[in-house]
Design an enzyme around this catalytic site. Structure first.
Site, PDB file in Angstrom:
ATOM      1  N   GLU A 173       3.917  -9.328  -5.110  1.00  0.00           N
ATOM      2  CA  GLU A 173       3.862  -8.116  -5.873  1.00  0.00           C
ATOM      3  C   GLU A 173       5.083  -7.322  -5.437  1.00  0.00           C
ATOM      4  O   GLU A 173       5.138  -6.082  -5.542  1.00  0.00           O
ATOM      5  CB  GLU A 173       2.545  -7.395  -5.494  1.00  0.00           C
ATOM      6  CG  GLU A 173       1.343  -8.120  -5.903  1.00  0.00           C
ATOM      7  CD  GLU A 173      -0.047  -7.300  -6.145  1.00  0.00           C
ATOM      8  OE1 GLU A 173       0.150  -5.963  -6.357  1.00  0.00           O
ATOM      9  OE2 GLU A 173      -1.172  -7.557  -6.167  1.00  0.00           O
ATOM     10  N   LEU A 218       2.465 -13.684 -14.426  1.00  0.00           N
ATOM     11  CA  LEU A 218       3.784 -13.010 -14.667  1.00  0.00           C
ATOM     12  C   LEU A 218       4.658 -13.969 -14.190  1.00  0.00           C
ATOM     13  O   LEU A 218       5.863 -14.517 -14.939  1.00  0.00           O
ATOM     14  CB  LEU A 218       3.926 -11.753 -14.277  1.00  0.00           C
ATOM     15  CG  LEU A 218       5.291 -10.942 -14.027  1.00  0.00           C
ATOM     16  CD1 LEU A 218       5.616 -10.873 -15.693  1.00  0.00           C
ATOM     17  CD2 LEU A 218       5.315  -9.780 -13.392  1.00  0.00           C
ATOM     18  N   ARG A 223      -8.010  -9.668  30.035  1.00  0.00           N
ATOM     19  CA  ARG A 223      -7.017 -10.938  30.511  1.00  0.00           C
ATOM     20  C   ARG A 223      -6.299 -10.204  31.778  1.00  0.00           C
ATOM     21  O   ARG A 223      -5.843  -9.081  31.556  1.00  0.00           O
ATOM     22  CB  ARG A 223      -6.017 -11.379  29.676  1.00  0.00           C
ATOM     23  CG  ARG A 223      -4.722 -12.126  30.209  1.00  0.00           C
ATOM     24  CD  ARG A 223      -5.508 -13.470  30.452  1.00  0.00           C
ATOM     25  NE  ARG A 223      -4.129 -14.422  30.892  1.00  0.00           N
ATOM     26  CZ  ARG A 223      -4.180 -15.526  31.371  1.00  0.00           C
ATOM     27  NH1 ARG A 223      -5.610 -15.993  31.766  1.00  0.00           N
ATOM     28  NH2 ARG A 223      -3.256 -16.249  31.715  1.00  0.00           N
ATOM     29  N   THR A 277       8.831  -8.301  -3.240  1.00  0.00           N
ATOM     30  CA  THR A 277       9.455  -8.350  -2.000  1.00  0.00           C
ATOM     31  C   THR A 277       9.612  -7.030  -1.520  1.00  0.00           C
ATOM     32  O   THR A 277       9.765  -6.037  -2.190  1.00  0.00           O
ATOM     33  CB  THR A 277      10.573  -9.279  -1.928  1.00  0.00           C
ATOM     34  OG1 THR A 277      11.867  -8.708  -2.528  1.00  0.00           O
ATOM     35  CG2 THR A 277      10.066 -10.692  -2.579  1.00  0.00           C
ATOM     36  N   GLY A 330       0.382 -13.960  24.636  1.00  0.00           N
ATOM     37  CA  GLY A 330       1.074 -14.944  25.332  1.00  0.00           C
ATOM     38  C   GLY A 330       0.769 -16.408  24.816  1.00  0.00           C
ATOM     39  O   GLY A 330       0.900 -16.425  23.541  1.00  0.00           O
TER      40      GLY A 330
END
Length: 386
Positions: A368, A124, A267, A370, A344
């Site tokens: 498709e 398209l 972490r 925005t 991080g």
């Protein structure tokens, strides 16, 4: 059209296992080589993924929209290139034939789509016509029992893999009423492909220009057999496509959140997991709340979508689809951004999945329709019914 509950549960668990055991381990290979391995594509064909939305009468599985979004949520949890191999095929590539095609067109193309023998793409967008789809310039001039097509289509997903295109071209005057939808085989003389696009993210997906120079197709290749209906077909197809992109966005957000929570648990800084710091926990909590809201919205709209005939347009449902697309894809952008932040400096290194998902996620707010197009659709419908 829907699969019975027991069969669907089996299919969904098979997809979940395939994503976890086969696709996720191949994500780094995909990122490095920019190609989905051929053996995975064959596995997808054997699983029936190329025929998810094709009715059983044509050799497919025949999922309802509510079922399809659940499958796409699971597929969203891995690199989007894997789904892209067949996603256009079962979505915007073939749905126009399924919704509006003649009986002969359905019988000829849909069984081959469902088996994976034929990959279809949707053409398209043009260099000067994307959001303003009614202004496309590709021409189709009648010449006896054929049409001669000239023009260029841009950013066409799966074009390098496609065996045929659902392609929009102008057969009449200006505006939406002059647009027709054609089935154009990829080996049509006069059709050629541009170089494969290099993109910010979504490595392994293939997009390029489709160039038409006096490409001749039979008049019988107009979808539905009637010129001037192409824009309506495209909009109906895009509604279902946008809803499934929304589901993929939710699946991607779920994966990013999973990776982020695991990292925050493992972490340690200042002698304890970083997830125990309130500001890190707050980012995880915001992402969880937005993900649940987005996924609930997508499922609710899918159920409403299933309540209307597939070939019928409903402005209210189109508005709700746009709400889902807008919220889910924007939500994913925020979740991906927080995911990098939780990691991080590690979040900026591509050995961590969140770095790749951060890049991959950006496209969902563009294709498709925005986010701004979705806002216009929503606003227009609100004013229409005020």
């Amino acid at each position: 059209m829907a699969l019975d509950a027991e069969s669907f549960d089996l299919l969904l668990s098979t997809v979940q296992r395939f994503v976890r055991e086969r696709l996720m381990p191949m994500e780094n290979h995909l990122e490095e080589h920019d190609e989905v391995p051929a053996d995975l594509i064959e596995d997808m064909k054997e699983m029936g993924l190329f025929g998810l939305t094709i009715p059983e009468a044509y050799g497919g599985i025949g999922l309802s929209v509510s079922q399809e979004v659940q499958v796409n949520y699971e597929l969203g949890r891995t690199a989007p290139a894997f789904r892209s191999v067949f996603g256009t095929n079962i979505g915007i590539g073939s749905q126009g034939i399924l919704m509006d095609g003649t009986p002969e067109q359905k019988a000829n193309y849909l069984p081959r789509v469902a088996s994976g023998e034929l990959v279809m793409s949707f053409a398209l967008t043009e260099p000067d016509a994307g959001t303003d789809a009614a202004s496309l310039k590709t021409r189709a001039e009648r010449d006896g029992d054929h049409y001669v097509l000239n023009g260029t289509k841009r950013f066409i997903t799966n074009a390098p893999r496609a065996g045929a295109f659902t392609l929009m071209a102008r057969t009449g005057g200006p505006g939406a009423g002059g647009v027709s939808a054609f089935i154009v085989p990829a080996d049509t003389p006069g059709l050629k492909l541009g170089k494969t696009d290099k993109k910010m993210g979504q490595r392994g997906t293939k997009t390029c220009d489709v160039i038409l120079e006096n490409a001749r197709v039979p008049a019988s290749h107009i979808i539905g057999g009637e010129p001037g209906q192409g824009f309506k077909t495209a909009m109906k197809v895009l509604d279902r496509g946008r809803l499934n992109i929304s589901a993929v966005a939710c699946g991607m957000a779920a994966r990013v959140l999973e990776e982020s929570a695991r990292y925050a648990h493992d972490r340690k800084q200042f002698g304890k997991p970083i997830g125990e710091f309130q500001l890190v926990a707050a980012m995880l909590a915001d992402s969880q709340a937005e993900l649940l809201a987005g996924w609930s919205l997508v499922q609710a709209v899918a159920q409403r979508f299933d309540g209307k005939p597939a070939e019928v347009s409903d402005p209210d449902i189109s508005m709700r689809v746009s709400c889902a697309k807008l919220f889910a894809t924007e939500m994913l952008g925020r979740v991906a951004d927080r995911g990098v932040q939780v990691h991080g400096g590690a979040g900026y290194i591509n050995e961590y999945p969140v770095e790749r998902f951060y890049r991959d996620a950006r496209l969902l707010r563009l294709y498709e329709g925005t986010s701004q197009v979705q806002q216009l659709i929503i606003g227009r419908e609100l004013l229409r019914t005020a």
